[in-house]
Enzyme design. Structure first.
Site: not given
Length: 354
Positions: A294, A317
């Site tokens: 990631r 996010h």
């Protein structure tokens, strides 16, 4: 005749109504909190807190009588732990003790919670996250071709999915064809709407996202579907159908530790590839985790000039601030978007004559 009942004085004197049994220890409070105070929480949360308490809280403070525990005791304990633990870990163990004592206070086992009087010292620096630059990432994908988890690593690295989102991914949430006739066109994609949490929800609501699949990931998932068909036949009656994309040899959900071990094997193979200057002594596969597929995704996109806002959306996010904090070492420090746009608008004239 009047009967006088002794009471607790404002100075804390102990009469018949004194708070806290004399033999009740910190260990008793912590054990009670682990047994009853975490009801309904995710099993992984219970396991994590149990390990923290059994490793850091009970050995150091467990034998102390709870009513005798002082703020100085807690300060000294945290200061000692700060020499070996990160600040984040210190926050976690203090939280365990704090909640255990708070629960004990609510049940009249102790008069006050001294843990709330204590601040968390700065701990050791945590292990910095790492990322693979493009050339090494290519080597890892090549080295993973013979791995049973080839598709897992390809999709993780090329979409930036969290490991807890990839392991419960179901075929129902994968579309390898898309709809080219739709307006606008719908590309092949995966819907990242679930995680391994007990509720099945993603980490936060913004983590729910639908991601277009790059061609390499589409090919890898087609290979995975064929491999899984062969696994299903080989397993016979032992196969457990769960609709999962990535499974064990019998159809069950992958274990995080097994995925991590396989990732490190792939890294070790990549490090031995002669055309890649990535010596095994430098990369140290045992220092890497699957989470760093990631961070590599973020690093590679940022290096190509993809705006932070777009990267933040892709990794799910809540804001760009989170992306900057978590992946600050992977984000390109120089934001070039404005300069590139202005060059396109105004051009780059020769410098004026002097």
């Amino acid at each position: 005749m009047h009967v006088i009942t002794p009471a607790v004085s404002q100075q804390g004197g102990r009469g018949l109504h004194s708070i806290g049994p004399t033999g009740y220890t910190v260990k008793d409070a912590v054990t009670d909190w682990l047994a009853y105070g975490l009801a309904g929480r995710d099993p992984s949360t219970v396991t994590t807190n149990t390990i923290l308490c059994n490793t850091h809280v009970i050995p150091a403070l467990g034998s102390r009588k709870l009513r005798d525990l002082s703020a100085d005791d807690v300060d000294h304990w945290l200061a000692a732990k700060a020499k070996v633990l990160s600040t984040r870990s210190l926050e976690a163990i203090r939280s365990c003790l704090n909640r255990a004592v708070k629960r004990a206070m609510a049940r009249d086992k102790v008069k006050r919670n001294v843990v709330e009087l204590c601040s968390i010292p700065a701990g050791r620096l945590g292990r910095p996250s790492k990322s693979l630059p493009l050339k090494q990432a290519e080597a890892v994908l090549t080295a993973a071709e013979d791995s049973a988890l080839y598709a897992y690593f390809v999709v993780s690295l090329l979409t930036g999915g969290r490991t807890e989102e990839m392991r419960p991914l179901r075929w129902d949430y994968v579309d390898l064809e898309g709809d080219p006739e739709a307006v606008p066109e719908i590309p092949p994609h995966i819907a990242v709407w679930r995680s391994v949490r007990s509720t099945g929800d993603t980490k936060i609501r913004k983590s729910r996202r639908t991601l277009a699949l790059p061609g390499r990931a589409i090919d890898a998932l087609k290979i995975q579907r064929e491999r899984q068909g062969r696994q299903r036949v080989a397993a016979g009656d032992q196969w457990q159908e769960n609709g999962l994309v990535f499974t064990s040899a019998v159809g069950t959900e992958l274990d995080a530790a097994n995925v991590r071990r396989e990732f490190r094997k792939v890294l070790a193979r990549a490090a031995r590839m002669p055309e890649i200057q990535m010596p095994e002594t430098e990369i140290k596969p045992d220092d890497w985790t699957t989470r760093e597929t990631r961070t590599s995704f973020v690093s590679i996109l940022s290096d190509r000039g993809i705006p932070l806002e777009e990267i933040s959306r892709l990794v799910g996010h809540s804001s760009t601030a989170v992306t900057e904090v978590v992946y600050r070492k992977q984000i390109r420090p120089v934001i070039q978007t404005g300069a590139v746009a202005m060059d396109g608008i105004f051009g780059t004239p020769p410098p004026p004559e002097r």
